[in-house]
Design an enzyme around this catalytic site. Structure first.
Site, PDB file in Angstrom:
ATOM      1  CE1 TYR A   1      -3.132   2.819   2.268  1.00 55.25           C
ATOM      2  CE2 TYR A   1      -3.854   1.869   0.100  1.00 55.25           C
ATOM      3  CZ  TYR A   1      -4.139   2.764   1.057  1.00 55.25           C
ATOM      4  OH  TYR A   1      -4.961   3.812   1.095  1.00 55.25           O
TER       5      TYR A   1
ATOM      6  NE  ARG B   1     -10.187   3.010  -1.127  1.00 55.30           N
ATOM      7  CZ  ARG B   1     -11.457   3.010  -1.076  1.00 55.30           C
ATOM      8  NH1 ARG B   1     -12.226   1.860  -0.213  1.00 55.30           N
ATOM      9  NH2 ARG B   1     -12.381   3.832  -1.472  1.00 55.30           N
TER      10      ARG B   1
ATOM     11  CD1 TRP C   1     -11.174   8.884  -0.740  1.00 52.38           C
ATOM     12  CD2 TRP C   1     -10.013  10.178   0.564  1.00 52.38           C
ATOM     13  NE1 TRP C   1     -11.645   8.836   0.658  1.00 52.38           N
ATOM     14  CE2 TRP C   1     -11.101   9.542   1.453  1.00 52.38           C
ATOM     15  CE3 TRP C   1      -8.950  11.067   1.331  1.00 52.38           C
ATOM     16  CZ2 TRP C   1     -11.147   9.835   2.969  1.00 52.38           C
ATOM     17  CZ3 TRP C   1      -9.165  11.334   2.802  1.00 52.38           C
ATOM     18  CH2 TRP C   1     -10.224  10.591   3.437  1.00 52.38           C
TER      19      TRP C   1
HETATM   20  C1  LIG Z   1      -4.982   9.813  -2.239  1.00 54.65           C
HETATM   21  C2  LIG Z   1      -5.832   8.921  -1.721  1.00 54.65           C
HETATM   22  C3  LIG Z   1      -5.839   9.405  -0.347  1.00 54.65           C
HETATM   23  O1  LIG Z   1      -5.515  10.390   0.363  1.00 54.65           O
HETATM   24  N1  LIG Z   1      -6.314   8.338   0.783  1.00 54.65           N
HETATM   25  C4  LIG Z   1      -6.845   7.111   0.197  1.00 54.65           C
HETATM   26  C5  LIG Z   1      -8.221   6.935   0.801  1.00 54.65           C
HETATM   27  C6  LIG Z   1      -8.359   7.117   2.275  1.00 54.65           C
HETATM   28  C7  LIG Z   1      -7.296   7.974   2.824  1.00 54.65           C
HETATM   29  C8  LIG Z   1      -7.793   8.127   4.162  1.00 54.65           C
HETATM   30  N2  LIG Z   1      -8.877   7.253   4.292  1.00 54.65           N
HETATM   31  N3  LIG Z   1      -9.304   6.539   3.107  1.00 54.65           N
HETATM   32  C9  LIG Z   1     -10.164   5.522   2.978  1.00 54.65           C
HETATM   33  C10 LIG Z   1     -10.011   4.767   4.223  1.00 54.65           C
HETATM   34  C11 LIG Z   1     -11.275   3.927   4.110  1.00 54.65           C
HETATM   35  C12 LIG Z   1     -12.245   3.735   3.153  1.00 54.65           C
HETATM   36  C13 LIG Z   1     -12.086   4.710   1.960  1.00 54.65           C
HETATM   37  F1  LIG Z   1     -12.873   4.778   1.038  1.00 54.65           F
HETATM   38  C14 LIG Z   1     -10.871   5.718   2.097  1.00 54.65           C
HETATM   39  C15 LIG Z   1      -6.477   8.675   2.129  1.00 54.65           C
END
Ligand SMILES: CCC(=O)N1CCc2c(cnn2-c2cccc(F)c2)C1
Length: 200
Positions: free
Chosen positions: A9, A15, A105
């Protein structure tokens, strides 16, 4: 001999963190490989569905964070004691994950990203928290008489939600008591103390 586990990861909780919680709780050793962003474009084509996290178990690759977590939870007795409890655990995990997945995100436009995050955290998150508070009631754990990975997932995701909007902690007291109960589990407390400190 013992299986070899490699989690791939980014250097984020994101995730991947639910999987790390399950390894911490089970005490099973694993490789916590954190991809450098610069390396992602060369690694992505080598991954079966081009997304992380993936877990390699003696060379067999599992993708999808919740499928990986469910496998580890079943192996370690925190998936729910009966098929019915396991269905309730999955329903809670999916409910929390549905909200987390609504957050954009990867949005490139910072103004759009900020506005959508603020709208969801202000107008949608409170309803989710009220529903979780009602589902929890006066129980110690979300499902059944002992901790499950639904409780772990609530701690993982609520940590990120609070980092984005700290006043979410001002209502629905019992789900925050649950969060502290999860964080007080010795193996989880030790992992939180030792893990790389990242914003998300
Ligand atoms: C560039 C991508 C990014 O910043 N992140 C990826 C997705 C994410 C982050 C924090 N929690 N999370 C998440 C956790 C569980 C389920 C979900 F859909 C999302 C941070």
């Amino acid at each position: 001999t013992m299986s070899h586990y490699k989690l791939t990861y980014f250097n984020l909780r994101g995730r991947g963190e639910i999987i790390r919680y399950l390894f911490a709780y089970s005490g099973i050793k694993y490789e916590d490989y954190r991809i450098e962003w610069a390396d992602w474009s060369s690694i992505k084509p080598t991954i079966p569905f081009g997304k992380v996290p993936i877990l390699e178990i003696d060379g067999v690759i599992i993708h999808q964070s919740l499928a990986i977590a469910r496998y580890l939870a079943k192996e370690n007795g925190v998936a729910g004691k009966t098929p019915l409890e396991q269905a309730l655990v999955d329903a809670i995990v999916d409910t929390i994950d549905d909200f987390m997945s609504m957050l954009p995100w990867a949005e490139k436009d910072h103004d759009v990203k900020q506005r959508v995050f603020d709208d969801l955290l202000t107008n949608t998150a409170p309803g989710l928290l009220q529903d979780l508070e009602k589902f929890l009631g006066n129980k110690n754990w979300l499902v059944g008489e002992s901790v499950t990975w639904a409780d772990f997932y609530w701690d993982v995701c609520s940590t990120t939600l609070l980092s984005l909007k700290s006043d979410l902690e001002d209502s629905n007291p019992n789900i925050w008591v649950l969060k502290r109960r999860v964080q007080a589990l010795p193996a989880i407390a030790a992992w939180i103390q030792q893990r790389p400190k990242t914003i998300l």
